[in-house]
Design an enzyme around this catalytic site. Structure first.
Site, PDB file in Angstrom:
ATOM      1  N   CYS A   1      -7.257  12.312  -6.864  1.00 37.75           N
ATOM      2  CA  CYS A   1      -7.801  11.155  -6.165  1.00 37.75           C
ATOM      3  C   CYS A   1      -8.770  11.665  -5.102  1.00 37.75           C
ATOM      4  O   CYS A   1      -8.842  12.865  -4.829  1.00 37.75           O
ATOM      5  CB  CYS A   1      -6.685  10.313  -5.534  1.00 37.75           C
TER       6      CYS A   1
ATOM      7  N   CYS B   1      -9.031   9.862  -1.948  1.00 39.78           N
ATOM      8  CA  CYS B   1      -8.772   9.214  -0.654  1.00 39.78           C
ATOM      9  C   CYS B   1      -8.444  10.200   0.459  1.00 39.78           C
ATOM     10  O   CYS B   1      -8.793   9.965   1.617  1.00 39.78           O
ATOM     11  CB  CYS B   1      -7.679   8.160  -0.781  1.00 39.78           C
TER      12      CYS B   1
ATOM     13  N   LYS C   1      -0.039   0.753 -10.518  1.00 41.17           N
ATOM     14  CA  LYS C   1       0.040   1.075  -9.090  1.00 41.17           C
ATOM     15  C   LYS C   1      -0.329  -0.173  -8.290  1.00 41.17           C
ATOM     16  O   LYS C   1      -1.464  -0.649  -8.349  1.00 41.17           O
ATOM     17  CB  LYS C   1      -0.904   2.231  -8.751  1.00 41.17           C
TER      18      LYS C   1
ATOM     19  N   ARG D   1      -7.064  -1.756  -0.171  1.00 41.80           N
ATOM     20  CA  ARG D   1      -7.258  -1.283  -1.541  1.00 41.80           C
ATOM     21  C   ARG D   1      -6.923  -2.353  -2.577  1.00 41.80           C
ATOM     22  O   ARG D   1      -6.671  -2.043  -3.745  1.00 41.80           O
ATOM     23  CB  ARG D   1      -6.418  -0.025  -1.764  1.00 41.80           C
TER      24      ARG D   1
ATOM     25  N   GLU E   1      -2.651  -2.987 -17.785  1.00 47.97           N
ATOM     26  CA  GLU E   1      -3.061  -1.704 -17.216  1.00 47.97           C
ATOM     27  C   GLU E   1      -2.462  -0.536 -18.001  1.00 47.97           C
ATOM     28  O   GLU E   1      -3.150   0.443 -18.306  1.00 47.97           O
ATOM     29  CB  GLU E   1      -2.635  -1.619 -15.745  1.00 47.97           C
TER      30      GLU E   1
ATOM     31  N   LYS F   1       4.398   2.548  -9.777  1.00 50.77           N
ATOM     32  CA  LYS F   1       4.448   2.826  -8.338  1.00 50.77           C
ATOM     33  C   LYS F   1       4.148   1.549  -7.557  1.00 50.77           C
ATOM     34  O   LYS F   1       3.148   0.892  -7.845  1.00 50.77           O
ATOM     35  CB  LYS F   1       3.411   3.897  -7.994  1.00 50.77           C
TER      36      LYS F   1
ATOM     37  N   SER G   1       7.035   6.686  -0.339  1.00 48.80           N
ATOM     38  CA  SER G   1       7.361   7.096   1.028  1.00 48.80           C
ATOM     39  C   SER G   1       8.119   6.027   1.808  1.00 48.80           C
ATOM     40  O   SER G   1       9.079   6.341   2.526  1.00 48.80           O
ATOM     41  CB  SER G   1       6.080   7.461   1.775  1.00 48.80           C
TER      42      SER G   1
ATOM     43  N   TYR H   1      10.897  12.022  -2.812  1.00 47.32           N
ATOM     44  CA  TYR H   1      11.049  12.897  -1.649  1.00 47.32           C
ATOM     45  C   TYR H   1      12.517  13.255  -1.429  1.00 47.32           C
ATOM     46  O   TYR H   1      12.820  14.158  -0.646  1.00 47.32           O
ATOM     47  CB  TYR H   1      10.472  12.206  -0.410  1.00 47.32           C
TER      48      TYR H   1
END
Length: 326
Positions: free
Chosen positions: A121, A123, A196, A218, A234, A249, A275, A314
């Site tokens: 990506c 970003c 996403k 976004r 998608e 996601k 996250s 994580y």
């Protein structure tokens, strides 16, 4: 009571061993992909305030984290880079000496068997924080594809085992597939962030990757959380363009979407336990409101039950330890 007819479903729950024998869904450390944030600089191990236990690592300290991942038996990592400098075109993303490229070479030199996934990506590398080229405040689709393709090829040259494009530009999978094939990387698979959503659950990640957009949001390229059928469109687009994995996601609030995708796609499905999902559990656990071990394992098994074949999380290191204890 003697005349009542009912099923005795509890018979199969009478012991740990019996419950394990009839368990429908299992969680294994081999299911996990562990995200790592790599930053330019020296002697850096910065804990991310909004993600307790997660750090940014400079290259000279990166192997501290990777050594632990390998020792725990986690088979794969995904790398996110934080460059020293950013610009409008995100040139650090496709620089052969970029932070993710250098980290990939370092890891593969010591641990060739560890699967290294490169997040593809722009970003983290753009000064405006968007995932593509911008004109005014509009994110341009087609000009962004060329840069994403260059990024993927550069990451593959560095030794990445899997390319994981996360930008949500239309046509990003076919653009990357064609570029990889032309560069001789026909065997490098694409793990597409096909589904996403534009989610508030990404907040802590933007602290970790320094990737918050400097204007707007976004929502013109990430999906509307209210939409379900759009996820299938998608996913279908990316399958037809040559994706090898499909990512959903976020995960926890989108388990219904994950099941829909699993039921309609013949490729491996990856859940990204993002996250915000991680940080909410950590905060509640630190306050003594929940049993962290039990709630993490229950959360991860819910993703497997919903159809995930793999889970980016994580929690991977902790979960791997807890699964060993069993």
């Amino acid at each position: 009571m003697n005349e009542m007819q009912f099923r005795r479903n509890r018979r199969l729950r009478n012991s740990n061993t019996l419950r394990a024998m009839v368990r429908e869904t299992s969680l294994h450390k081999e299911d996990f992909i562990y995200p790592i944030f790599v930053i330019e600089g020296e002697n850096i191990k910065n804990e991310i305030n909004s993600m307790p236990g997660i750090h940014q690592f400079s290259l000279d300290r990166l192997m501290e984290e990777v050594d632990e991942v390998v020792a725990l038996g986690i088979p794969s990592v995904i790398l996110f880079g934080i460059p020293e400098e950013k610009d409008a075109k995100g040139t650090g993303a496709y620089d052969d000496e970029g932070i993710v490229q250098k980290a990939t070479r370092l890891i593969k030199e010591k641990y060739p068997q560890l699967v290294v996934i490169a997040d593809t990506c722009l970003c983290e590398y753009t000064d405006h924080g968007h995932c593509g080229i911008v004109h005014g405040e509009k994110v341009l689709n087609d000009p962004s594809l060329d840069l994403l393709a260059k990024t993927a090829v550069s990451q593959a040259k560095a030794g990445a085992d899997i390319i994981a494009p996360s930008n949500m530009m239309d046509g990003f999978v076919i653009a990357i597939r064609q570029a990889l094939d032309a560069a001789g990387f026909e065997d490098i698979p694409i793990m597409s962030y096909a589904v996403k959503y534009a989610s508030a659950y990404y907040g802590p990640f933007r602290d970790a990757a320094d990737s918050a957009p400097q204007f707007g949001d976004r929502k013109t390229y990430q999906m509307d959380p209210a939409n379900r059928l759009e996820a299938l469109r998608e996913a279908d687009s990316d399958v037809n363009e040559g994706a090898d994995f499909i990512i959903v996601k976020p995960a926890l609030s989108y388990l219904d979407i994950m099941r829909d995708v699993k039921n309609n796609v013949l490729l491996p499905v990856v859940a990204y336990n993002v996250s915000g999902e991680y940080s909410m559990v950590k905060a509640a656990a630190q306050n003594g409101w929940v049993d962290e071990k039990q709630i993490v394992l229950e959360t991860l098994i819910s993703m497997k039950r919903a159809g995930a074949d793999l889970i980016m999380t994580y929690h991977a290191k902790d979960a791997a330890r807890w699964l060993e204890e069993k």
